[in-house]
Scaffold this active site. Structure first.
Site, mmCIF file in Angstrom:
data_model
loop_
_atom_site.group_PDB
_atom_site.id
_atom_site.type_symbol
_atom_site.label_atom_id
_atom_site.label_comp_id
_atom_site.label_asym_id
_atom_site.label_seq_id
_atom_site.Cartn_x
_atom_site.Cartn_y
_atom_site.Cartn_z
ATOM 1 N N CYS A 264 96.219 6.306 113.967
ATOM 2 C CA CYS A 264 97.538 5.708 114.171
ATOM 3 C C CYS A 264 98.464 6.030 112.996
ATOM 4 C CB CYS A 264 97.392 4.196 114.338
ATOM 5 S SG CYS A 264 98.917 3.348 114.730
ATOM 6 N N CYS B 159 95.274 -1.353 115.969
ATOM 7 C CA CYS B 159 96.614 -0.938 115.579
ATOM 8 C C CYS B 159 97.571 -0.960 116.766
ATOM 9 C CB CYS B 159 96.533 0.470 114.996
ATOM 10 S SG CYS B 159 98.102 1.132 114.410
#
Length: 384
Positions: A113, A212
């Site tokens: 991410c 995330c």
């Protein structure tokens, strides 16, 4: 700390230059924006919307986070733009996340991410807005190489309990050269105090956890929506006897103790024979759909002196010297462990062997092994 005319508390003077700050609605990114404005930067906030599949009040807090961002921006006196990276997130991060779990590994989505969304899609968008730099509320540091190589280095944060360099180890020179980490030299308690003194209501806001951009949720149930159960046997590694049944190898990770439903005392203590010791996941046979377990936290099958690492990514753009001694983490929040790079694949520099001075517990395929030289994060890769 030495203070000169260009730097105060580790933050470059802005002199009217533009920095685009990724605002999450939490205290860390809010204080990052505040400090940058105080140092003379023209601050523009960006709120990233990256998950849409089930954005509801139960698990995703994006609506409240956006409200908090707008309130903070008004208090600080900066503009905010809302950007939707949901398509990029699904393609670059979540799809890989599911592929790894389907293959029986345990990926770390925060690493991907950061490299693909927060410091790639976000960076590209910020540069298009005319930014000189981007900034986030990560606990990490960046500095020019003291040796004068012209490169930049990724550093551990001053607050070791919050350091996030592990999750940033895939960032490259181009990304780091454009990045500011205003919280590098601050402890979390100081960040909350700065927020409170500035009248920011997020000073007491709880830190976000979970996947995330997806948030906190029952993880097994979440995975089941995308990767259906595939029941199979749980076998004892030492004698191959069947001791239970699992719902799917996908839902288990090396070193796991809870949720196996095969007995063993909760405190992990038992008779000298080990008969009543707790069970731990030790291995997976993907082809036969068998989950192997062992009894006892210190079972030899859970200890590794050497590990294979692939998909190597080095912050400096090249591998560190293989003959030197470094430290490494094979999971977040693990103490640094002395190691050496035993071998780097000469063909493509994408695979290496790490040899440790002491055996590492429950090394997990799919997780990241990250190397350090003192406070400098050198990079790392994915455990095979």
């Amino acid at each position: 700390m030495t203070i000169d005319s260009q730097r105060v508390d580790g933050i470059d003077a802005g002199d009217g230059r533009t920095v685009v700050v990724g605002l999450s609605g939490g205290v860390d990114s809010s204080v990052a924006a505040l400090l940058l404005k105080q140092r003379g930067w023209r601050v523009v906030g960006v709120f990233m919307k990256n998950w849409e599949d089930d954005d509801d009040e139960e698990y995703c807090s994006s609506r409240q986070d956006l409200i908090d961002v707008m309130s903070i921006a008004d208090r600080i006196g900066i503009d905010v733009e809302v950007v939707n990276f949901a398509a990029e997130y699904k393609e670059r991060v979540f799809a890989e996340f599911l592929r790894e779990y389907a293959a029986g590994r345990t990926p770390n989505p925060d690493v991907l991410c950061n490299s693909e969304i927060k410091f790639r899609a976000f960076l590209e968008h910020a540069l298009a807005l005319g930014a000189d730099k981007i900034a986030t509320g990560h606990y990490a540091g960046v500095r020019p190489d003291p040796a004068g190589s012209g490169r930049v280095q990724l550093l551990k944060a001053e607050d070791g309990s919050k350091d996030q360099s592990y999750f940033l180890h895939r960032l490259n020179q181009a990304q780091l050269a454009r990045t500011l980490f205003p919280l590098a030299d601050l402890y979390k308690r100081e960040v909350r105090r700065i927020a409170a003194d500035a009248g920011l209501h997020v000073a007491v806001k709880k830190d976000s956890t979970g996947i995330c951009f997806i948030g906190e949720r029952p993880f097994k149930e979440f995975l089941m929506r995308y990767l259906p159960p595939q029941p199979g046997e749980i076998r004892a590694l030492d004698d191959d006897r069947v001791v239970g049944q699992h719902d799917g190898l996908t839902y288990h990770t090396i070193g796991q103790r809870k949720g196996l439903h095969i007995g063993g005392r909760k405190d992990g203590k038992g008779a000298a024979s080990g008969e009543h010791e707790a069970w731990f996941v030790a291995a997976k046979d993907i082809a036969k759909n068998i989950l192997y377990v062992v009894q006892g936290h210190d079972h030899p099958a859970l200890q590794k002196l050497a590990i294979e690492v692939e998909q190597l990514s080095w912050v400096a753009g090249e591998a560190p010297h293989p003959a030197w001694v470094y430290t490494a983490k094979t999971r977040y929040r693990q103490p640094d462990a002395p190691c050496s790079i035993e071998r780097i694949d000469p063909a493509d520099n994408a695979r290496c062997t790490l040899a440790f001075a002491e055996a590492q517990w429950a090394v997990t395929p799919g997780q990241s092994a990250v190397l350090y030289e003192s406070r400098v994060c050198l990079g790392g890769g994915v455990i095979v």
